[in-house]
Design a protein around this motif. Structure first.
Motif, PDB file in Angstrom:
ATOM      1  N   THR A   2       0.809  -1.223   0.000  1.00  0.00           N
ATOM      2  CA  THR A   2       0.000   0.000   0.000  1.00  0.00           C
ATOM      3  C   THR A   2       0.841   1.272   0.000  1.00  0.00           C
ATOM      4  OG1 THR A   2      -0.174   0.135   2.418  1.00  0.00           O
ATOM      5  CG2 THR A   2      -1.852  -1.176   1.250  1.00  0.00           C
ATOM      6  N   TRP A   3       2.091   1.178   0.393  1.00  0.00           N
ATOM      7  CA  TRP A   3       2.897   2.401   0.499  1.00  0.00           C
ATOM      8  C   TRP A   3       4.182   2.383  -0.329  1.00  0.00           C
ATOM      9  CZ3 TRP A   3       7.784   1.696   2.440  1.00  0.00           C
ATOM     10  CH2 TRP A   3       8.007   0.572   3.227  1.00  0.00           C
ATOM     11  N   TRP A   4       4.633   1.230  -0.790  1.00  0.00           N
ATOM     12  CA  TRP A   4       5.890   1.162  -1.541  1.00  0.00           C
ATOM     13  C   TRP A   4       5.689   1.821  -2.904  1.00  0.00           C
ATOM     14  CZ3 TRP A   4      10.279  -1.323   0.514  1.00  0.00           C
ATOM     15  CH2 TRP A   4      11.384  -1.317  -0.335  1.00  0.00           C
ATOM     16  N   PRO A   5       6.473   2.841  -3.243  1.00  0.00           N
ATOM     17  CA  PRO A   5       6.252   3.572  -4.500  1.00  0.00           C
ATOM     18  C   PRO A   5       6.775   2.829  -5.732  1.00  0.00           C
ATOM     19  CG  PRO A   5       8.096   4.520  -3.302  1.00  0.00           C
ATOM     20  CD  PRO A   5       7.520   3.441  -2.419  1.00  0.00           C
ATOM     21  N   ALA A   6       6.091   3.013  -6.847  1.00  0.00           N
ATOM     22  CA  ALA A   6       6.449   2.342  -8.106  1.00  0.00           C
ATOM     23  C   ALA A   6       7.864   2.686  -8.555  1.00  0.00           C
ATOM     24  CB  ALA A   6       5.448   2.709  -9.196  1.00  0.00           C
ATOM     25  N   ASP A   7       8.337   3.892  -8.238  1.00  0.00           N
ATOM     26  CA  ASP A   7       9.682   4.264  -8.684  1.00  0.00           C
ATOM     27  C   ASP A   7      10.789   3.559  -7.892  1.00  0.00           C
ATOM     28  OD1 ASP A   7       9.536   5.722  -6.311  1.00  0.00           O
ATOM     29  OD2 ASP A   7      10.094   7.632  -7.220  1.00  0.00           O
ATOM     30  N   HIS A   8      10.411   2.739  -6.923  1.00  0.00           N
ATOM     31  CA  HIS A   8      11.369   1.926  -6.174  1.00  0.00           C
ATOM     32  C   HIS A   8      11.193   0.439  -6.504  1.00  0.00           C
ATOM     33  CE1 HIS A   8      12.150   5.552  -3.944  1.00  0.00           C
ATOM     34  NE2 HIS A   8      13.056   4.937  -3.202  1.00  0.00           N
ATOM     35  N   THR A   9      10.642   0.134  -7.671  1.00  0.00           N
ATOM     36  CA  THR A   9      10.453  -1.247  -8.099  1.00  0.00           C
ATOM     37  C   THR A   9      11.318  -1.524  -9.326  1.00  0.00           C
ATOM     38  OG1 THR A   9       8.594  -0.748  -9.573  1.00  0.00           O
ATOM     39  CG2 THR A   9       8.054  -1.248  -7.267  1.00  0.00           C
ATOM     40  N   ALA A  10      11.453  -2.788  -9.674  1.00  0.00           N
ATOM     41  CA  ALA A  10      12.232  -3.157 -10.860  1.00  0.00           C
ATOM     42  C   ALA A  10      11.505  -2.770 -12.141  1.00  0.00           C
ATOM     43  CB  ALA A  10      12.517  -4.658 -10.854  1.00  0.00           C
ATOM     44  N   SER A  11      10.180  -2.914 -12.153  1.00  0.00           N
ATOM     45  CA  SER A  11       9.416  -2.625 -13.367  1.00  0.00           C
ATOM     46  C   SER A  11       9.101  -1.147 -13.531  1.00  0.00           C
ATOM     47  CB  SER A  11       8.109  -3.421 -13.364  1.00  0.00           C
ATOM     48  OG  SER A  11       7.239  -2.925 -12.362  1.00  0.00           O
ATOM     49  N   GLY A  12       8.925  -0.442 -12.402  1.00  0.00           N
ATOM     50  CA  GLY A  12       8.553   0.973 -12.461  1.00  0.00           C
ATOM     51  C   GLY A  12       7.096   1.190 -12.841  1.00  0.00           C
ATOM     52  N   GLU A  13       6.319   0.125 -12.964  1.00  0.00           N
ATOM     53  CA  GLU A  13       4.921   0.231 -13.360  1.00  0.00           C
ATOM     54  C   GLU A  13       4.053   0.645 -12.178  1.00  0.00           C
ATOM     55  OE1 GLU A  13       3.575  -3.340 -15.300  1.00  0.00           O
ATOM     56  OE2 GLU A  13       5.371  -3.423 -16.566  1.00  0.00           O
ATOM     57  N   ALA A  14       3.158   1.597 -12.409  1.00  0.00           N
ATOM     58  CA  ALA A  14       2.319   2.143 -11.343  1.00  0.00           C
ATOM     59  C   ALA A  14       1.431   1.098 -10.676  1.00  0.00           C
ATOM     60  CB  ALA A  14       1.460   3.279 -11.890  1.00  0.00           C
ATOM     61  N   ASP A  15       0.988   0.094 -11.414  1.00  0.00           N
ATOM     62  CA  ASP A  15       0.077  -0.903 -10.840  1.00  0.00           C
ATOM     63  C   ASP A  15       0.794  -2.169 -10.371  1.00  0.00           C
ATOM     64  OD1 ASP A  15       0.740  -1.715 -13.380  1.00  0.00           O
ATOM     65  OD2 ASP A  15      -1.313  -2.070 -14.049  1.00  0.00           O
ATOM     66  N   THR A  16       2.090  -2.075 -10.148  1.00  0.00           N
ATOM     67  CA  THR A  16       2.857  -3.203  -9.624  1.00  0.00           C
ATOM     68  C   THR A  16       2.460  -3.459  -8.176  1.00  0.00           C
ATOM     69  OG1 THR A  16       4.733  -2.871 -11.084  1.00  0.00           O
ATOM     70  CG2 THR A  16       5.196  -3.960  -9.010  1.00  0.00           C
ATOM     71  N   ARG A  17       2.341  -4.724  -7.816  1.00  0.00           N
ATOM     72  CA  ARG A  17       2.004  -5.110  -6.449  1.00  0.00           C
ATOM     73  C   ARG A  17       3.266  -5.619  -5.754  1.00  0.00           C
ATOM     74  NH1 ARG A  17      -0.733 -10.199  -4.438  1.00  0.00           N
ATOM     75  NH2 ARG A  17      -1.253  -9.658  -2.304  1.00  0.00           N
ATOM     76  N   VAL A  18       3.563  -5.071  -4.577  1.00  0.00           N
ATOM     77  CA  VAL A  18       4.717  -5.500  -3.782  1.00  0.00           C
ATOM     78  C   VAL A  18       4.226  -6.454  -2.700  1.00  0.00           C
ATOM     79  CG1 VAL A  18       6.593  -4.739  -2.276  1.00  0.00           C
ATOM     80  CG2 VAL A  18       5.930  -3.346  -4.253  1.00  0.00           C
TER      81      VAL A  18
END
Length: 147
Positions: A28-44
């Motif tokens: 709920t709080w991890w931002p997309a710009d801190h993911t490998a894909s960078g996709e807004a709808d990515t689920r952590v």
């Protein structure tokens, strides 16, 4: 030895809530710009148990492994191997403690270590991760507030 990253700060909630927000509600709080894909709808996802995976899943179902839970002691502490955008053999270690304070706040202490595993690039990778922590943590702090 490369100096670990050590961070500490207070959040305005009980330790069990602070722990739950970090672990069970990470998506709920991890931002997309801190993911490998960078996709807004990515689920952590963080699987809350020793050996549990930490990963992201894109809307198309592609999964990117980030790490593995190594310590699970709710609501006081958890630890994990961290290898986002790296090979698992290059994983660093993160330990997070949630310490109750007298005034209904919780001290969160983070230690991110093991940079020497990365050889000559260890210090640069540490510095990059320090910047990542600096921009990530405000999202977590905001998520700990009720309402």
């Amino acid at each position: 030895m490369i100096e670990p990253i050590r961070l500490s700060f207070d959040v305005d909630c009980a330790a069990d809530h602070a722990f739950e927000v970090w672990t069970s509600r990470i998506g709920t709080w991890w931002p997309a710009d801190h993911t490998a894909s960078g996709e807004a709808d990515t689920r952590v996802v963080l699987e809350g148990r020793p050996g549990g995976r930490i990963f992201e899943r894109t809307s198309s179902g592609v999964e990117h492994d980030w790490g593995e839970v190594t310590v699970w002691e709710p609501p006081a502490r958890f630890g994990y191997l961290w290898h986002l955008r790296r090979d698992r053999a290059d994983a660093t270690e993160v330990e997070i403690r949630f310490l109750p304070r007298d005034n209904a706040t919780t001290r969160v202490e983070i230690e991110h270590r093991g940079w020497e595993r990365l050889g000559a690039g260890g210090e640069a990778w540490r510095d990059r991760n320090y910047g990542g922590w600096s921009t990530l943590l405000p999202h977590y702090v905001a998520a700990t507030h009720p309402g």
